[in-house]
Motif scaffolding. Structure first.
Motif, PDB file in Angstrom:
ATOM      1  N   PRO A 194      35.005  58.176  57.272  1.00  0.00           N
ATOM      2  CA  PRO A 194      36.049  58.341  57.962  1.00  0.00           C
ATOM      3  C   PRO A 194      37.121  58.639  57.111  1.00  0.00           C
ATOM      4  CG  PRO A 194      35.296  56.133  58.761  1.00  0.00           C
ATOM      5  CD  PRO A 194      34.475  56.618  57.595  1.00  0.00           C
ATOM      6  N   ARG A 195      37.882  59.804  57.311  1.00  0.00           N
ATOM      7  CA  ARG A 195      39.068  60.338  56.507  1.00  0.00           C
ATOM      8  C   ARG A 195      40.378  59.243  56.523  1.00  0.00           C
ATOM      9  NH1 ARG A 195      35.308  63.118  55.093  1.00  0.00           N
ATOM     10  NH2 ARG A 195      35.566  65.245  54.616  1.00  0.00           N
ATOM     11  N   GLN A 196      41.249  59.401  55.748  1.00  0.00           N
ATOM     12  CA  GLN A 196      42.528  58.539  55.595  1.00  0.00           C
ATOM     13  C   GLN A 196      43.408  59.108  56.735  1.00  0.00           C
ATOM     14  OE1 GLN A 196      41.072  59.751  52.939  1.00  0.00           O
ATOM     15  NE2 GLN A 196      40.996  58.042  51.227  1.00  0.00           N
ATOM     16  N   SER A 197      44.161  58.159  57.378  1.00  0.00           N
ATOM     17  CA  SER A 197      44.946  58.810  59.022  1.00  0.00           C
ATOM     18  C   SER A 197      45.964  59.786  58.242  1.00  0.00           C
ATOM     19  CB  SER A 197      45.469  57.618  59.393  1.00  0.00           C
ATOM     20  OG  SER A 197      44.412  56.451  59.713  1.00  0.00           O
ATOM     21  N   PHE A 198      46.735  59.530  57.248  1.00  0.00           N
ATOM     22  CA  PHE A 198      47.809  60.550  56.747  1.00  0.00           C
ATOM     23  C   PHE A 198      47.734  60.704  55.268  1.00  0.00           C
ATOM     24  CE2 PHE A 198      49.328  57.867  60.270  1.00  0.00           C
ATOM     25  CZ  PHE A 198      49.934  58.983  61.221  1.00  0.00           C
ATOM     26  N   VAL A 199      47.567  61.808  54.934  1.00  0.00           N
ATOM     27  CA  VAL A 199      47.410  62.298  53.535  1.00  0.00           C
ATOM     28  C   VAL A 199      48.491  63.530  53.209  1.00  0.00           C
ATOM     29  CG1 VAL A 199      45.918  63.272  52.000  1.00  0.00           C
ATOM     30  CG2 VAL A 199      44.801  61.874  53.893  1.00  0.00           C
TER      31      VAL A 199
END
Length: 444
Positions: free
Chosen positions: A367-372
């Motif tokens: 999973p990717r981080q929510s806010f980058v």
């Protein structure tokens, strides 16, 4: 003057290890110093609450504790009681599964925490037990053939966890209401499908009436239970459109229970990675994903999908050319055969199209981080989601633990305060006041 909708913020300590042990910034998941640092940082950032998961069983693989995962998890309510002494305003939320506790015991401990903290206690009523954790609570089925069909089976699981959870919350509220606001106790008696108890509750009415109850929105049944009994709902982070759909669904159920939309806060769990530039933030996010997936972790992740021993495979080599074994104990209770085959095929396609090794594939599929992004960009995104009624706030999962929250508090919170969407000081002393929730009416 237009009043901006306020953002609610909380932090989350997971029940299994979600930090990279090799990272020098990581603290021990069992030492009080880690919890205290995170709690003090959250309070410095004027967060509503800190949620600590229960962690009732250590992560394991092939019958052994996975040495890259957590090696200890203290009892949650004990930790929160200690945190009450080193914080003044921060809400203290305990996750506790309704399958593995009894209403009198848990309601008593939560009410005690509310008194110790001056009205800052909360309870995340977890409703989804799993078979592995249940083995720590093994007990025989109800001895009376005429007894309730929902009695725990021989594995300790509950056959109707949502129904038990709904009744559990109801019983807890009745226990908290068995003392009047003036300090007068009265006997209680409750008899239902899951619980048959009577006696006298030993803890006076909590400072905030009832500890704040936190629910989930994973299924329509969860959302109905949350609309009837929860003060805060935890959701999964999705697209803005998905979030607005969940938000509208849950808030739309409140009227049936005589509740208003402002009586419930909806907060997804999210992760944030910051950088001075967008490119730096993306690189930091990619680095964090690579750190989480070590060579050993990559093989473990693969074995949990394929269901066979893959320890002989090279993490830097190609994926196995065999199909998953859904009957394997390595994937017990995880998924059906079709789901495992679908995941395996997706990973194979990903590996083939991008020329990835086992480890690279697992990293790419994680999973990717929510806010980058930059602090300004992240603040803009958070504000936009709250302003457009997709959420009421966010529960941050810091990485690494415990120091991963510091940068958000130092760089994003001031930006939210500048635009008038986040408090500049606590205006109340209880968690209900932070969340803007009404106190429950005593049912005398």
């Amino acid at each position: 003057m237009t009043v901006r909708k306020q953002i609610h913020l909380a932090a989350h300590v997971p029940g299994t290890d979600d930090t990279v042990r090799s990272d020098p910034r990581s603290g021990s998941p069992a030492e009080f110093a880690s919890f205290a640092h995170l709690a003090r940082t959250a309070e410095r950032g004027l967060f509503d609450f800190l949620l600590v998961e229960e962690g009732l069983r250590l992560p394991e693989h092939k019958g052994r504790i996975h040495d890259l995962d957590v090696v200890g998890r203290p009892e949650t309510l004990t930790v929160l009681s200690a945190l009450a002494a080193v914080t003044e305003r921060l809400g203290l939320a305990a996750a506790a599964c309704t399958a593995f506790h009894e209403p009198y015991e848990l309601a008593r401990r939560l009410a005690t925490l509310d008194h110790l903290s001056g009205g800052r206690a909360a309870w995340n009523a977890v409703t989804s037990p799993d078979a592995r954790t249940a083995e720590n609570f093994r007990r025989l089925a109800h001895p009376d053939p005429a007894g309730p069909p929902e009695a725990p089976d021989c594995a300790g699981t509950v056959r109707d966890p949502l129904a038990r959870a709904a009744e559990f919350v109801q019983v807890a509220r009745e226990l908290w209401d068995s003392w009047s606001p003036e300090g007068t106790p009265r006997p209680f008696a409750y008899r239902g499908r899951h619980f048959d108890i009577a006696g006298e509750f030993t803890v006076p009415r909590a400072p905030q009436g009832h500890p704040v109850v936190i629910g989930s929105a994973d299924s329509p049944q969860d959302r109905e239970l949350a609309a009837s009994a929860a003060d805060v709902v935890l959701t999964r982070h999705g697209t803005p459109e998905e979030s607005r759909a969940v938000y509208g669904d849950v808030k739309g159920r409140l009227a049936a229970y005589g509740r208003a939309p402002q009586d419930l806060r909806i907060m997804p769990g999210v992760s944030v990675v910051l950088g001075d530039t967008a490119a730096e933030a993306q690189e930091r996010a990619a680095t964090a994903r690579r750190e989480r997936i070590s060579p050993q972790n990559a093989i473990v992740a693969l074995e949990r999908i394929w269901g066979v021993d893959l320890s002989a495979y090279d993490p830097d080599g190609p994926l196995p050319d065999i199909d998953p074994d859904p009957g394997s104990t390595l994937v017990r209770g995880r998924a059906r055969a079709a789901e495992l085959l679908a995941v395996a095929e997706m990973w194979r396609t990903l590996s083939r199209e991008k020329g990835l090794s086992i480890r690279q594939t697992v990293i790419e599929a994680s999973p990717r981080q929510s806010f980058v992004g930059t602090p300004q960009a992240v603040a803009d995104e958070l504000d936009e989601l709250v302003r457009t009624d997709a959420v009421d706030g966010f529960v941050l999962l810091p990485h690494p633990t415990p120091g991963g929250l510091d940068e958000f508090v130092d760089r994003v919170v001031p930006l939210l305060q500048e635009r008038g969407t986040f408090r500049t000081e606590y205006t109340g002393t209880t968690l209900r006041s932070h969340l803007g929730l009404p106190e429950p009416v005593w049912k005398g």
